[in-house]
Design an enzyme around this catalytic site. Structure first.
Site, PDB file in Angstrom:
ATOM      1  N   ASP A  92      52.759  53.838  34.432  1.00 55.55           N
ATOM      2  CA  ASP A  92      51.570  53.003  34.220  1.00 55.55           C
ATOM      3  C   ASP A  92      51.389  52.644  32.739  1.00 55.55           C
ATOM      4  O   ASP A  92      50.460  51.947  32.381  1.00 55.55           O
ATOM      5  CB  ASP A  92      50.329  53.731  34.762  1.00 55.55           C
ATOM      6  CG  ASP A  92      49.303  52.760  35.325  1.00 55.55           C
ATOM      7  OD1 ASP A  92      49.668  51.605  35.611  1.00 55.55           O
ATOM      8  OD2 ASP A  92      48.126  53.164  35.469  1.00 55.55           O
ATOM      9  N   ASP A 124      39.902  54.549  39.764  1.00 53.04           N
ATOM     10  CA  ASP A 124      41.326  54.216  39.793  1.00 53.04           C
ATOM     11  C   ASP A 124      41.580  52.770  39.335  1.00 53.04           C
ATOM     12  O   ASP A 124      42.725  52.386  39.105  1.00 53.04           O
ATOM     13  CB  ASP A 124      41.880  54.445  41.205  1.00 53.04           C
ATOM     14  CG  ASP A 124      43.401  54.506  41.230  1.00 53.04           C
ATOM     15  OD1 ASP A 124      44.016  54.595  40.139  1.00 53.04           O
ATOM     16  OD2 ASP A 124      43.973  54.462  42.337  1.00 53.04           O
ATOM     17  N   ARG A 156      41.995  47.852  33.892  1.00 47.31           N
ATOM     18  CA  ARG A 156      41.161  46.729  33.448  1.00 47.31           C
ATOM     19  C   ARG A 156      40.072  47.178  32.481  1.00 47.31           C
ATOM     20  O   ARG A 156      39.608  46.402  31.654  1.00 47.31           O
ATOM     21  CB  ARG A 156      40.562  46.020  34.677  1.00 47.31           C
ATOM     22  CG  ARG A 156      39.666  46.890  35.499  1.00 47.31           C
ATOM     23  CD  ARG A 156      39.418  46.301  36.884  1.00 47.31           C
ATOM     24  NE  ARG A 156      40.561  46.502  37.785  1.00 47.31           N
ATOM     25  CZ  ARG A 156      40.608  46.034  39.028  1.00 47.31           C
ATOM     26  NH1 ARG A 156      39.597  45.329  39.519  1.00 47.31           N
ATOM     27  NH2 ARG A 156      41.658  46.264  39.775  1.00 47.31           N
ATOM     28  N   LYS A 183      49.069  47.511  28.715  1.00 44.20           N
ATOM     29  CA  LYS A 183      48.350  48.608  29.362  1.00 44.20           C
ATOM     30  C   LYS A 183      49.097  49.907  29.081  1.00 44.20           C
ATOM     31  O   LYS A 183      50.295  50.015  29.361  1.00 44.20           O
ATOM     32  CB  LYS A 183      48.245  48.362  30.871  1.00 44.20           C
ATOM     33  CG  LYS A 183      47.663  49.557  31.647  1.00 44.20           C
ATOM     34  CD  LYS A 183      47.404  49.258  33.129  1.00 44.20           C
ATOM     35  CE  LYS A 183      47.047  50.520  33.905  1.00 44.20           C
ATOM     36  NZ  LYS A 183      46.810  50.287  35.341  1.00 44.20           N
ATOM     37  N   GLU A 239      41.314  51.605  36.488  1.00 42.88           N
ATOM     38  CA  GLU A 239      41.084  52.009  35.098  1.00 42.88           C
ATOM     39  C   GLU A 239      41.755  51.073  34.089  1.00 42.88           C
ATOM     40  O   GLU A 239      41.281  50.923  32.972  1.00 42.88           O
ATOM     41  CB  GLU A 239      41.589  53.441  34.886  1.00 42.88           C
ATOM     42  CG  GLU A 239      43.093  53.603  34.578  1.00 42.88           C
ATOM     43  CD  GLU A 239      44.004  53.147  35.714  1.00 42.88           C
ATOM     44  OE1 GLU A 239      43.519  53.097  36.871  1.00 42.88           O
ATOM     45  OE2 GLU A 239      45.168  52.815  35.458  1.00 42.88           O
ATOM     46  N   LYS A 257      44.174  59.449  43.514  1.00 41.56           N
ATOM     47  CA  LYS A 257      45.170  58.801  44.368  1.00 41.56           C
ATOM     48  C   LYS A 257      45.714  59.802  45.377  1.00 41.56           C
ATOM     49  O   LYS A 257      45.863  60.982  45.052  1.00 41.56           O
ATOM     50  CB  LYS A 257      46.353  58.310  43.508  1.00 41.56           C
ATOM     51  CG  LYS A 257      46.098  57.071  42.687  1.00 41.56           C
ATOM     52  CD  LYS A 257      47.370  56.651  41.961  1.00 41.56           C
ATOM     53  CE  LYS A 257      47.114  55.485  41.021  1.00 41.56           C
ATOM     54  NZ  LYS A 257      46.762  54.226  41.716  1.00 41.56           N
ATOM     55  N   ASP A 285      48.550  57.882  35.541  1.00 45.10           N
ATOM     56  CA  ASP A 285      47.396  57.419  36.319  1.00 45.10           C
ATOM     57  C   ASP A 285      47.268  58.246  37.589  1.00 45.10           C
ATOM     58  O   ASP A 285      47.939  57.984  38.587  1.00 45.10           O
ATOM     59  CB  ASP A 285      47.553  55.930  36.651  1.00 45.10           C
ATOM     60  CG  ASP A 285      46.357  55.376  37.421  1.00 45.10           C
ATOM     61  OD1 ASP A 285      45.343  56.103  37.533  1.00 45.10           O
ATOM     62  OD2 ASP A 285      46.440  54.222  37.898  1.00 45.10           O
TER      63      ASP A 285
HETATM   64  N1  BES Z   1      48.207  51.547  38.044  1.00 49.44           N
HETATM   65  C1  BES Z   1      47.605  51.115  39.239  1.00 49.44           C
HETATM   66  C2  BES Z   1      48.294  49.900  39.848  1.00 49.44           C
HETATM   67  C3  BES Z   1      49.697  50.096  40.359  1.00 49.44           C
HETATM   68  C4  BES Z   1      49.944  50.371  41.683  1.00 49.44           C
HETATM   69  C5  BES Z   1      50.780  49.931  39.520  1.00 49.44           C
HETATM   70  C6  BES Z   1      51.223  50.516  42.143  1.00 49.44           C
HETATM   71  C7  BES Z   1      52.065  50.087  39.980  1.00 49.44           C
HETATM   72  C8  BES Z   1      52.295  50.368  41.300  1.00 49.44           C
HETATM   73  C9  BES Z   1      46.154  50.746  38.981  1.00 49.44           C
HETATM   74  O1  BES Z   1      45.515  51.467  37.996  1.00 49.44           O
HETATM   75  C10 BES Z   1      45.411  51.004  40.242  1.00 49.44           C
HETATM   76  O2  BES Z   1      45.303  52.136  40.618  1.00 49.44           O
HETATM   77  N2  BES Z   1      44.905  49.953  40.866  1.00 49.44           N
HETATM   78  C11 BES Z   1      44.202  50.062  42.075  1.00 49.44           C
HETATM   79  C12 BES Z   1      42.976  49.184  41.989  1.00 49.44           C
HETATM   80  C13 BES Z   1      41.991  49.385  43.093  1.00 49.44           C
HETATM   81  C14 BES Z   1      41.333  50.740  42.948  1.00 49.44           C
HETATM   82  C15 BES Z   1      40.980  48.279  43.022  1.00 49.44           C
HETATM   83  C16 BES Z   1      45.115  49.602  43.209  1.00 49.44           C
HETATM   84  O3  BES Z   1      45.884  48.664  42.995  1.00 49.44           O
HETATM   85  O4  BES Z   1      45.077  50.212  44.266  1.00 49.44           O
HETATM   86 ZN    ZN Z   2      46.695  52.243  36.566  1.00 50.86          ZN
HETATM   87 MN    MN Z   3      44.697  53.262  38.707  1.00 51.45          MN
END
Ligand code: BES
Ligand code: ZN
Ligand code: MN
Length: 523
Positions: A315, A374, A378, A292, A376, A304, A297
């Site tokens: 990220d 967010d 996947r 990834k 993103e 966020k 992000d």
């Molecule tokens: N990059 C984040 C996941 C993440 C969170 C990595 C904390 C490292 C530390 C990912 O893109 C994300 O924002 N995921 C969301 C998904 C949700 C919107 C379904 C999450 O985990 O809150």
């Molecule tokens: Zn992310």
């Molecule tokens: Mn994200």
């Protein structure tokens, strides 16, 4: 930094005790052996330690230390219970390597560095009884180097004033294995391990350096330049980069949707390693490593909150891991064709940004309703995985800081492992056992598929509040067509650390690099 195995002769030679200020002797001690660990006659001159141990009533619990200045700088380091230290790996019968070895080396060398030491000599006890297999000795050698090189890592290129008190690098590490290493063969296996440990450490520290760079320095195009640089220096590696137009023309719309909201255009990175084989070119097994690569992000329009946005430069850690592995893979020279694949972009919320409710058609033809911009990673991985499938590889392994939910489930230090093939999952988890990285399987469940169903498209990009790491993994699975073996490693927890842990200093840790190299090394 040089690593040497030493014998009794070294300890008996007076000359190795001169310049006391530049040397340190480090004694690993097991609980219950604090009164007997200096019994080896070549350690006689360290008798002064016995006195202090008695006076202080020192119990060598794991991580407890005593530092003595006279007559030579000596660090006594508690290793806890011997049985635990020499525990067999859960999934690897016969291999004895506890991650405590890396922690011991790392923590004690940090003390050495504070004292501006040039040469550190380790006395490691207990090897007579616990004689290791060839492979075990090799892994132990690697673990020693990793403890040193990973534990002493620093990222300080942006400090404008070079600190005058800047500590110098330690030049020599000597290791004395009490009672065990008097055969050439044993030493050879450990030395081979030293070399492998240098490789895994360089690769990890390269990935750390890259992931620690902020989003204004590492953009998708500068990440692509790093990939090009790796290929330029390596005749076994080719690099192909797709720009914005090619990404659109190829139909990578899930990836492109994420990229749209940023001024920094996306890049699709494809590195290919083919070993130079003498004689007949047998058909090689093909592996794809997918990382990834979100250079920052922000969440996109589903922005966020500020607290969750800091450190989102990390990220791109999966991508950095892939680049670290690819940079050093020809030194390992596995008999494999290895592809490194990264869909690199930035998730930002400008006027061109993808909206919640948008519907995109991914490279493999499936349509996706965007519920949350967010989620993103996947989306970018969906197209990167389909691209890998189209290369007709035998195995795909992806590494991604994919979900906060994975961190909630497993804690900050453990990665979640998922996939479509039990055998591959098991091999990755075994490799993680040797590398010392914590990994644990999370279960897919077809009954959860409905969480990703959309009223307007084939899929939506988020599930509900529960099992978020699993639904994210199951989303990815929709883009792994055919019968290719695939394993997904969610490194969201361990990829970046605010506090530091074990031999990982604050910041990016290079998560995934070692486990993949240990996995590839077995080929
Ligand atoms: N990059 C984040 C996941 C993440 C969170 C990595 C904390 C490292 C530390 C990912 O893109 C994300 O924002 N995921 C969301 C998904 C949700 C919107 C379904 C999450 O985990 O809150
Ligand atoms: Zn992310
Ligand atoms: Mn994200």
């Amino acid at each position: 930094m040089e690593f040497n195995i030493i014998d009794e002769g070294f300890l008996e030679n007076e000359k190795n005790f001169k310049n006391g200020l530049e040397r340190i002797f480090i004694f690993g001690v097991f609980e219950g052996e604090e009164k007997t660990f200096l019994k080896n006659k070549s350690l006689k001159k360290f008798d002064f330690i016995n006195k202090i141990i008695k006076e202080k009533d020192f119990v060598p619990k794991n991580g407890k230390t005593i530092l003595l200045q006279h007559p030579v700088l000596s660090l006594v380091f508690g290793l806890g219970e011997k049985e635990k230290f020499f525990q067999e790996l859960r999934w690897m019968p016969g291999i004895i390597l506890h991650d405590s070895l890396r922690v011991f080396i790392s923590a004690s060398l940090r003390v050495a560095k504070e004292n501006n030491i040039k040469e550190a000599t380790f006395i490691i006890p207990g090897f007579k009884e616990k004689f290791h297999s060839e492979k075990g000795l090799f892994y132990m050698g690697a673990g020693i180097v990793e403890g040193a090189q990973l534990g002493l890592y620093e990222f300080k290129k942006y400090f404008s004033k070079k600190n005058e008190k800047n500590k110098k690098d330690i030049e020599n590490i000597n290791v004395f294995f009490e009672g065990a290493v008097n055969t050439n063969k044993t030493a050879k296996n450990i030395e081979k391990g030293f070399e492998f440990g240098k490789l895994t450490s360089r690769a990890t520290n390269f990935a750390r350096d890259l992931a620690n760079e902020p989003g204004n320095v590492i953009t998708p195009s500068s990440l692509a330049n790093v990939a090009k640089g790796i290929a330029d220096k390596n005749k076994n590696i080719k690099c192909e980069i797709f720009g914005e137009k090619q990404i659109i023309n190829k139909g990578m719309n899930a990836f492109y949707g994420v990229a749209r909201g940023s001024k920094n255009p996306p890049r699709f990175i494809h590195l290919t390693y083919k070993p130079a084989l003498k004689g007949k070119n047998k058909t090689l097994k093909k592996i794809a490593l997918v990382g990834k690569g979100i250079t920052f992000d922000s969440g996109g329009l589903s922005l966020k909150p500020a607290d969750y946005m800091t450190n989102m430069k990390s990220d791109k850690s999966g991508a950095c891991a892939v680049l670290g592995i690819m940079k050093y893979i020809s030194e390992l020279s596995p008999r494999l064709e290895v592809h490194g694949i990264i869909a690199a972009c930035e998730n930002m919320p400008d006027g061109g940004a993808q909206r919640p409710d948008d519907i995109v058609k991914a490279l493999n033809g499936k349509t996706i309703e965007i519920e949350n911009t967010d989620a993103e990673g996947r989306l970018t991985l969906a197209d990167a995985l389909s691209f890998a499938v189209n290369l007709r590889v035998d195995e795909i392994i992806d590494m991604a800081t994919l979900t906060g939910a994975c961190v909630v489930a497993l804690g900050e230090y453990t990665s979640g492992v998922m996939g479509n093939n039990n055998d591959l999952i098991e091999k990755i988890i075994k490799a993680s056992g040797i590398s010392g990285e914590r990994m644990w399987e999370l279960p897919f469940d077809d009954n959860m598929k409905e969480k990703l169903s959309s009223p307007v498209a084939d899929l939506k990009n988020v599930g509900n509040r529960y099992g978020g790491a699993i639904t994210a993994g199951m989303f990815l699975q929709e883009f792994v067509q055919g019968n290719v073996k695939w394993c997904h490693i969610d490194i969201a927890g361990p990829a970046f650390t605010k506090t530091g842990f074990l031999y990982n200093p604050k910041g990016a840790t290079g998560a995934g690099v070692r486990t993949m190299l240990y996995y590839l090394e077995q080929h």
